[in-house]
Motif scaffolding. Structure first.
Motif, PDB file in Angstrom:
ATOM      1  N   GLU A 238      18.248  46.417  56.363  1.00  0.00           N
ATOM      2  CA  GLU A 238      18.844  46.756  55.058  1.00  0.00           C
ATOM      3  C   GLU A 238      19.151  48.247  54.964  1.00  0.00           C
ATOM      4  O   GLU A 238      20.175  48.648  54.408  1.00  0.00           O
ATOM      5  CB  GLU A 238      17.896  46.330  53.943  1.00  0.00           C
ATOM      6  N   LYS A 239      18.253  49.057  55.519  1.00  0.00           N
ATOM      7  CA  LYS A 239      18.466  50.499  55.494  1.00  0.00           C
ATOM      8  C   LYS A 239      19.680  50.889  56.335  1.00  0.00           C
ATOM      9  O   LYS A 239      20.465  51.766  55.953  1.00  0.00           O
ATOM     10  CB  LYS A 239      17.219  51.206  56.022  1.00  0.00           C
ATOM     11  N   LYS A 240      19.840  50.213  57.465  1.00  0.00           N
ATOM     12  CA  LYS A 240      20.922  50.562  58.385  1.00  0.00           C
ATOM     13  C   LYS A 240      22.270  50.007  57.948  1.00  0.00           C
ATOM     14  O   LYS A 240      23.300  50.677  58.071  1.00  0.00           O
ATOM     15  CB  LYS A 240      20.583  50.049  59.786  1.00  0.00           C
ATOM     16  N   THR A 241      22.288  48.779  57.442  1.00  0.00           N
ATOM     17  CA  THR A 241      23.558  48.128  57.117  1.00  0.00           C
ATOM     18  C   THR A 241      23.960  48.269  55.656  1.00  0.00           C
ATOM     19  O   THR A 241      25.120  48.025  55.311  1.00  0.00           O
ATOM     20  CB  THR A 241      23.499  46.627  57.448  1.00  0.00           C
ATOM     21  N   GLN A 242      23.000  48.643  54.796  1.00  0.00           N
ATOM     22  CA  GLN A 242      23.276  48.759  53.355  1.00  0.00           C
ATOM     23  C   GLN A 242      23.826  47.457  52.780  1.00  0.00           C
ATOM     24  O   GLN A 242      24.592  47.450  51.817  1.00  0.00           O
ATOM     25  CB  GLN A 242      24.278  49.900  53.090  1.00  0.00           C
ATOM     26  N   GLY A 243      23.462  46.345  53.419  1.00  0.00           N
ATOM     27  CA  GLY A 243      23.902  45.040  52.941  1.00  0.00           C
ATOM     28  C   GLY A 243      25.338  44.702  53.260  1.00  0.00           C
ATOM     29  O   GLY A 243      25.873  43.699  52.763  1.00  0.00           O
ATOM     30  N   ASN A 244      25.986  45.513  54.099  1.00  0.00           N
ATOM     31  CA  ASN A 244      27.408  45.295  54.394  1.00  0.00           C
ATOM     32  C   ASN A 244      27.666  44.331  55.541  1.00  0.00           C
ATOM     33  O   ASN A 244      28.802  43.874  55.721  1.00  0.00           O
ATOM     34  CB  ASN A 244      28.075  46.640  54.715  1.00  0.00           C
ATOM     35  N   TYR A 245      26.635  44.027  56.326  1.00  0.00           N
ATOM     36  CA  TYR A 245      26.799  43.132  57.478  1.00  0.00           C
ATOM     37  C   TYR A 245      25.761  42.025  57.416  1.00  0.00           C
ATOM     38  O   TYR A 245      24.554  42.296  57.502  1.00  0.00           O
ATOM     39  CB  TYR A 245      26.668  43.912  58.786  1.00  0.00           C
ATOM     40  N   PRO A 246      26.203  40.783  57.256  1.00  0.00           N
ATOM     41  CA  PRO A 246      25.252  39.675  57.068  1.00  0.00           C
ATOM     42  C   PRO A 246      24.555  39.192  58.339  1.00  0.00           C
ATOM     43  O   PRO A 246      23.507  38.548  58.252  1.00  0.00           O
ATOM     44  CB  PRO A 246      26.133  38.564  56.490  1.00  0.00           C
ATOM     45  N   ALA A 247      25.096  39.476  59.514  1.00  0.00           N
ATOM     46  CA  ALA A 247      24.557  38.903  60.747  1.00  0.00           C
ATOM     47  C   ALA A 247      23.083  39.241  60.999  1.00  0.00           C
ATOM     48  O   ALA A 247      22.288  38.345  61.313  1.00  0.00           O
ATOM     49  CB  ALA A 247      25.418  39.308  61.944  1.00  0.00           C
ATOM     50  N   PRO A 248      22.658  40.506  60.892  1.00  0.00           N
ATOM     51  CA  PRO A 248      21.255  40.817  61.191  1.00  0.00           C
ATOM     52  C   PRO A 248      20.256  40.033  60.343  1.00  0.00           C
ATOM     53  O   PRO A 248      19.250  39.533  60.850  1.00  0.00           O
ATOM     54  CB  PRO A 248      21.171  42.322  60.926  1.00  0.00           C
ATOM     55  N   ALA A 249      20.530  39.917  59.047  1.00  0.00           N
ATOM     56  CA  ALA A 249      19.620  39.187  58.158  1.00  0.00           C
ATOM     57  C   ALA A 249      19.553  37.710  58.542  1.00  0.00           C
ATOM     58  O   ALA A 249      18.484  37.081  58.480  1.00  0.00           O
ATOM     59  CB  ALA A 249      20.067  39.333  56.706  1.00  0.00           C
ATOM     60  N   GLU A 270      20.181  27.884  62.857  1.00  0.00           N
ATOM     61  CA  GLU A 270      21.051  28.689  63.711  1.00  0.00           C
ATOM     62  C   GLU A 270      22.501  28.214  63.635  1.00  0.00           C
ATOM     63  O   GLU A 270      23.426  29.027  63.483  1.00  0.00           O
ATOM     64  CB  GLU A 270      20.564  28.633  65.160  1.00  0.00           C
ATOM     65  N   ALA A 271      22.716  26.902  63.745  1.00  0.00           N
ATOM     66  CA  ALA A 271      24.083  26.361  63.702  1.00  0.00           C
ATOM     67  C   ALA A 271      24.751  26.652  62.367  1.00  0.00           C
ATOM     68  O   ALA A 271      25.932  27.018  62.307  1.00  0.00           O
ATOM     69  CB  ALA A 271      24.064  24.857  63.972  1.00  0.00           C
ATOM     70  N   SER A 272      23.992  26.511  61.276  1.00  0.00           N
ATOM     71  CA  SER A 272      24.552  26.761  59.941  1.00  0.00           C
ATOM     72  C   SER A 272      24.899  28.233  59.749  1.00  0.00           C
ATOM     73  O   SER A 272      25.987  28.572  59.267  1.00  0.00           O
ATOM     74  CB  SER A 272      23.548  26.319  58.864  1.00  0.00           C
ATOM     75  N   HIS A 273      23.972  29.105  60.129  1.00  0.00           N
ATOM     76  CA  HIS A 273      24.220  30.543  59.982  1.00  0.00           C
ATOM     77  C   HIS A 273      25.351  31.015  60.894  1.00  0.00           C
ATOM     78  O   HIS A 273      26.159  31.867  60.502  1.00  0.00           O
ATOM     79  CB  HIS A 273      22.948  31.330  60.286  1.00  0.00           C
ATOM     80  N   PHE A 274      25.397  30.481  62.106  1.00  0.00           N
ATOM     81  CA  PHE A 274      26.471  30.835  63.032  1.00  0.00           C
ATOM     82  C   PHE A 274      27.824  30.490  62.411  1.00  0.00           C
ATOM     83  O   PHE A 274      28.763  31.292  62.439  1.00  0.00           O
ATOM     84  CB  PHE A 274      26.286  30.085  64.351  1.00  0.00           C
ATOM     85  N   ALA A 275      27.921  29.291  61.843  1.00  0.00           N
ATOM     86  CA  ALA A 275      29.174  28.845  61.240  1.00  0.00           C
ATOM     87  C   ALA A 275      29.584  29.737  60.075  1.00  0.00           C
ATOM     88  O   ALA A 275      30.764  30.094  59.930  1.00  0.00           O
ATOM     89  CB  ALA A 275      29.032  27.399  60.781  1.00  0.00           C
ATOM     90  N   GLU A 276      28.609  30.104  59.249  1.00  0.00           N
ATOM     91  CA  GLU A 276      28.899  30.973  58.104  1.00  0.00           C
ATOM     92  C   GLU A 276      29.437  32.328  58.569  1.00  0.00           C
ATOM     93  O   GLU A 276      30.354  32.890  57.958  1.00  0.00           O
ATOM     94  CB  GLU A 276      27.622  31.173  57.277  1.00  0.00           C
ATOM     95  N   VAL A 278      30.976  32.986  61.492  1.00  0.00           N
ATOM     96  CA  VAL A 278      32.283  32.857  62.153  1.00  0.00           C
ATOM     97  C   VAL A 278      33.425  33.008  61.154  1.00  0.00           C
ATOM     98  O   VAL A 278      34.448  33.643  61.441  1.00  0.00           O
ATOM     99  CB  VAL A 278      32.392  31.499  62.893  1.00  0.00           C
ATOM    100  N   VAL A 279      33.260  32.435  59.974  1.00  0.00           N
ATOM    101  CA  VAL A 279      34.345  32.475  58.976  1.00  0.00           C
ATOM    102  C   VAL A 279      34.192  33.643  58.006  1.00  0.00           C
ATOM    103  O   VAL A 279      34.989  33.772  57.065  1.00  0.00           O
ATOM    104  CB  VAL A 279      34.409  31.141  58.188  1.00  0.00           C
ATOM    105  N   SER A 280      33.202  34.510  58.216  1.00  0.00           N
ATOM    106  CA  SER A 280      33.008  35.650  57.324  1.00  0.00           C
ATOM    107  C   SER A 280      34.063  36.725  57.573  1.00  0.00           C
ATOM    108  O   SER A 280      34.550  36.892  58.695  1.00  0.00           O
ATOM    109  CB  SER A 280      31.604  36.242  57.513  1.00  0.00           C
ATOM    110  N   LYS A 281      34.395  37.454  56.533  1.00  0.00           N
ATOM    111  CA  LYS A 281      35.394  38.516  56.660  1.00  0.00           C
ATOM    112  C   LYS A 281      34.874  39.644  57.544  1.00  0.00           C
ATOM    113  O   LYS A 281      35.649  40.318  58.230  1.00  0.00           O
ATOM    114  CB  LYS A 281      35.785  39.056  55.290  1.00  0.00           C
ATOM    115  N   GLU A 282      33.541  39.847  57.553  1.00  0.00           N
ATOM    116  CA  GLU A 282      32.972  40.916  58.372  1.00  0.00           C
ATOM    117  C   GLU A 282      33.152  40.630  59.860  1.00  0.00           C
ATOM    118  O   GLU A 282      33.568  41.508  60.628  1.00  0.00           O
ATOM    119  CB  GLU A 282      31.479  41.086  58.052  1.00  0.00           C
ATOM    120  N   SER A 283      32.856  39.395  60.272  1.00  0.00           N
ATOM    121  CA  SER A 283      33.004  39.056  61.686  1.00  0.00           C
ATOM    122  C   SER A 283      34.473  39.034  62.095  1.00  0.00           C
ATOM    123  O   SER A 283      34.831  39.492  63.186  1.00  0.00           O
ATOM    124  CB  SER A 283      32.366  37.694  61.986  1.00  0.00           C
TER     125      SER A 283
END
Length: 315
Positions: A238-249, A270-276, A278-283
């Motif tokens: 959270e300190k490093k990403t400031q909540g801007n990147y969902p992958a680490p969490a 894992e499969a559910s989070h991976f799918a989310e 893949v379609v995220s604007k960040e990725s």
């Protein structure tokens, strides 16, 4: 159609499974390989003369450099992306559950989906070649290991080490990989195959316990201690990403749930989070930058020396 996987039987009862993607300079995983691998696994299981299986690469300087991420652009929905992950789980679970020893002989880049392939094998030996590196760099593209990596890696090297590898995307060299328990042996490339065959002939063996620091031994030995690791990792993320990147969490959540609720639940998460992701604007943005950077390197001829800086987009 030319095959990617070739099975060769030896007189000593060990079969060699060679991966060599036709027309490519390095191996990358593609969804269409699933049925081919499944057919080979069924063939091996039905042949009682095969006492062990060794997985090798037909490429000179790479084991498997990752999964071809161009396939993600073709995902029309979150469900489609989830099915990609689940297909990988089916194949790797089948490999892991074989009742004969399955060992990986690794030379060159073993990254992303390639390392997940190796993790599904029972033991791993790698060469001491300077081109041999191992890692799971998916987080750098706003993704997470979607082929079971969030579940097998912590169980092999420990929660703290696995989180460090997945949250940073760092690559490790052979000696580092051996020290952390990621591989079981490091040998010269000239005897890599021979060593892997000997390991398979010795039968299924549990990996040697990973040598952890006293602090990690104490923390990882209890659910309370593991929660401290997860909470600390979350604070750092959270300190490093400031909540801007969902992958680490999401990586942390995959590991947390898999350790607490079991492998099957972990794979589902894992499969559910991976799918989310893949379609995220960040990725999507990070993958676009990756493709643009790769094209620029092609145009300028500025390809780096690192095995991760390849012409094909892989994870």
């Amino acid at each position: 159609m030319e095959k990617t996987f070739n099975l060769q039987r030896r007189e000593d009862g060990i079969a060699i499974l060679t991966m060599d993607v036709p027309g490519e300079t390095m191996n990358t995983l593609k969804p269409e390989f699933g049925p081919e691998v499944s057919q080979i696994i069924a063939e091996v299981k039905s042949d009682s003369s095969i006492k062990g299986l060794v997985v090798v690469s037909g490429k000179k300087d790479s084991f498997v450099a990752g999964a071809d991420i161009s396939m993600l652009a073709a995902c029309t929905s979150e469900q489609h992306a989830k099915e990609l992950s689940q297909q990988g789980h089916v194949v790797f679970n089948a490999l892991e559950n074989m009742n004969i020893p399955v060992d990986a002989a690794i030379n060159g880049a073993c990254l992303g989906g390639g390392l997940e392939f190796a993790l599904a094998c029972h033991l791993r030996v790698c060469s001491d070649d300077n081109k041999t590196v191992l890692g799971v760099p998916e987080v750098q593209l706003g993704l997470l290991p979607g082929g079971g990596g969030t579940q097998r890696l912590p169980r092999l090297v420990g929660v703290a080490t696995a989180l460090d590898l997945m949250l940073t995307g760092k690559q490790v060299r052979p000696k580092q990989a051996l020290k952390m328990g990621l591989v079981n042996d490091v040998v010269p490339q000239t005897i890599l195959l021979q060593t892997a065959v000997e390991m398979a002939l010795a039968g299924k063996r549990a990996p040697k316990p990973v040598k952890k620091s006293l602090v990690n031994q104490v923390l990882e030995g209890t659910s309370f201690g593991r929660n401290i690791i997860f909470d600390q990792a979350t604070k750092q993320v959270e300190k490093k990403t400031q909540g801007n990147y969902p992958a680490p969490a999401k990586i942390i959540d995959c590991v947390r749930q898999g350790i607490a609720k079991g492998m099957q639940k972990g794979l589902e998460v894992e499969a559910s989070h991976f799918a989310e992701l893949v379609v995220s604007k960040e990725s999507e943005a990070l993958r676009s930058i990756f493709f643009a950077t790769t094209e620029m390197k092609k145009e300028t001829g500025a390809e780096g020396a690192s095995p991760r800086k390849v012409k094909k987009a892989v994870i």
